[in-house]
Design a protein around this motif. Structure first.
Motif, PDB file in Angstrom:
ATOM      1  N   CYS A  43     150.355  31.453  70.068  1.00  0.00           N
ATOM      2  CA  CYS A  43     150.768  30.713  68.863  1.00  0.00           C
ATOM      3  C   CYS A  43     152.251  30.973  68.662  1.00  0.00           C
ATOM      4  CB  CYS A  43     149.980  31.188  67.645  1.00  0.00           C
ATOM      5  SG  CYS A  43     150.414  30.300  66.123  1.00  0.00           S
TER       6      CYS A  43
ATOM      7  N   CYS B 226     149.272  39.030  62.546  1.00  0.00           N
ATOM      8  CA  CYS B 226     148.342  38.404  63.499  1.00  0.00           C
ATOM      9  C   CYS B 226     148.665  38.762  64.953  1.00  0.00           C
ATOM     10  CB  CYS B 226     148.385  36.894  63.295  1.00  0.00           C
ATOM     11  SG  CYS B 226     147.438  35.979  64.521  1.00  0.00           S
TER      12      CYS B 226
ATOM     13  N   GLY C  82     149.837  35.867  67.032  1.00  0.00           N
ATOM     14  CA  GLY C  82     151.226  35.538  66.719  1.00  0.00           C
ATOM     15  C   GLY C  82     152.215  36.380  67.511  1.00  0.00           C
TER      16      GLY C  82
ATOM     17  N   SER D 188     147.911  27.340  58.889  1.00  0.00           N
ATOM     18  CA  SER D 188     148.880  28.169  58.180  1.00  0.00           C
ATOM     19  C   SER D 188     149.678  27.318  57.188  1.00  0.00           C
ATOM     20  CB  SER D 188     149.813  28.811  59.196  1.00  0.00           C
ATOM     21  OG  SER D 188     150.422  27.788  59.960  1.00  0.00           O
TER      22      SER D 188
ATOM     23  N   CYS E  33     153.082  35.016  62.666  1.00  0.00           N
ATOM     24  CA  CYS E  33     152.755  35.679  61.393  1.00  0.00           C
ATOM     25  C   CYS E  33     152.713  37.194  61.636  1.00  0.00           C
ATOM     26  CB  CYS E  33     151.410  35.202  60.867  1.00  0.00           C
ATOM     27  SG  CYS E  33     151.396  33.438  60.514  1.00  0.00           S
TER      28      CYS E  33
HETATM   29 FE1  SF4 Z   1     149.414  31.552  64.466  1.00  0.00          FE
HETATM   30 FE2  SF4 Z   1     149.828  32.758  62.114  1.00  0.00          FE
HETATM   31 FE3  SF4 Z   1     147.467  31.515  62.613  1.00  0.00          FE
HETATM   32 FE4  SF4 Z   1     148.122  33.790  63.886  1.00  0.00          FE
HETATM   33  S1  SF4 Z   1     147.746  33.539  61.695  1.00  0.00           S
HETATM   34  S2  SF4 Z   1     147.226  31.992  64.813  1.00  0.00           S
HETATM   35  S3  SF4 Z   1     150.362  33.540  64.137  1.00  0.00           S
HETATM   36  S4  SF4 Z   1     149.500  30.585  62.463  1.00  0.00           S
END
Ligand code: SF4
Ligand code: SAH
Length: 358
Positions: free
Chosen positions: A127, A134, A137, A211, A131
């Protein structure tokens, strides 16, 4: 003639220059058949073999003539994702690593509850939204998943559910990736999952979690989608949210509120907000107050999610006392709140922990 055809098929396979047939829509396959002077109704049969019956080779399409099967082999490939490994957690959650045809790895999770099973599936390899809390992320972004790669995860997890005598009931797009940044493929996959030629699942049993990509939330409304929408909020304070979720810098909370109002006006769907309670970050009564104010924007409910620790992070989950006070405050404002305990923690299968550790 047959020999030449076989050689052509072998060569085509050798140089891997064939398009995957599941990149084609039903209409595309119909056109292909008409162009090749075959009956268009055959396309529907082929389409059902590809999705509903999920065959892994053209030769399994037993009501399709050998001639047509050979033509398909000559022009197309048929790739399925492969189960690389599966791990079962003490709470019976099953995490599966899937291998894609280019060697990429994604993860999907079967989450059992009583006699039912929910599939948590990925929409991208990695991704790009980074974030802070995460694990996905922190992986960075490789690529979007294709329609077939999204569908295959659901198909295989449904099989696992049946093997474990569970009723396959729900799908959540809460695995790796941001589904609204792979909009077309995610929506096409949902279309097939809900169609009779696919898994005939009900839209009301599917939830897409985002998100908050505001432009795409409005597009969902314009496309009049029937599935559920969840938004990962995690803070109703603009500066705080930008620190936790960099996407907020370009998709601010006021714009998010506007997009959600637009969505709700068009679809009448209630939004679910996901809120991760992080110790001394967003778990204060003031945070709850800001959240309650934000909730006035649209009909909604809140899922409080327990934070699952990830490597190299100083973030901690909130305490029981603070969680209770936070929830009590929201309930005193007549907001519907659910607390979601995380599942599959011991095998890193919980939300935000999907990062291909194995
Ligand atoms: Fe992507 Fe944020 Fe969702 Fe994790 S929480 S998958 S980094 S958008
Ligand atoms: N990209 C989408 C969907 C995938 S993430 C989104 O962000 O909504 C799915 C959910 O897992 C999101 O609500 C996300 O905020 C949550 N999540 C991410 N990391 C987490 C962690 N470490 N602990 C608990 N939940 C987490």
């Amino acid at each position: 003639m047959q020999k030449t055809l076989n050689n052509q098929i072998v060569n085509a396979l050798k140089f891997n220059q064939l398009q995957d047939i599941r990149d084609l829509t039903l209409k595309n396959i119909e056109n292909f058949f008409t162009e090749n002077k075959e009956k268009a109704f055959r396309a529907k049969q082929v389409y059902e073999w590809l999705w509903k019956k999920h065959v892994s080779s053209f030769d399994e399409m037993t009501n399709i003539s050998k001639e047509i099967r050979d033509l398909l082999k000559l022009k197309f490939s048929l790739n399925h994702i492969k189960i690389k490994s599966s791990q079962k957690s003490a709470d019976k959650t099953i995490k599966t690593a899937f291998e894609l045809s280019d060697g990429g790895i994604i993860e999907g999770v079967l989450i059992p509850a009583h006699n039912r099973a929910t599939a948590c599936i990925s929409s991208q390899v990695g991704c790009k939204l980074a974030c802070e809390f995460c694990a996905t992320g922190h992986l960075g972004f490789k690529r979007n998943l294709t329609v077939a790669e999204i569908y295959d995860q659901v198909f295989f997890i449904k099989q696992q559910a049946e093997e474990n005598n569970l009723l396959f009931s729900n799908i959540v797009f809460m695995g790796m990736g941001e589904p609204l940044l792979n909009y077309d493929n995610v929506l096409s996959a949902i279309n097939i999952i809900t169609s009779k030629q696919g898994l005939a699942m009900s839209n009301s049993r599917i939830t897409l979690s985002t998100s908050g990509i505001n432009k795409m939330i409005k597009k969902l409304a314009d496309d009049n989608i029937r599935f559920n929408l969840a938004v990962s909020l995690h803070s109703a304070n603009n500066e705080k949210r930008s620190r936790l979720m960099p996407i907020n810098k370009t998709n601010s909370l006021s714009e998010l509120a506007e997009a959600l109002k637009y969505f709700n006006n068009k679809t009448q769907n209630r939004i679910t907000f996901e809120y991760l309670l992080l110790k001394d970050v967003n778990d204060d009564i003031n945070d709850a107050k800001e959240l309650a104010v934000f909730c006035k924007n649209v009909p909604c409910k809140i899922n409080i999610i327990e934070y699952n620790p990830i490597d190299n992070s100083s973030l901690r989950k909130s305490t029981k006392e603070k969680t209770d006070a936070f929830v009590n405050y929201l309930e005193s404002k007549n907001i519907i709140v659910n607390i979601r305990r995380s599942r599959g923690k011991d095998i890193d299968a919980a939300c935000g922990q999907l990062a291909n550790k194995n």
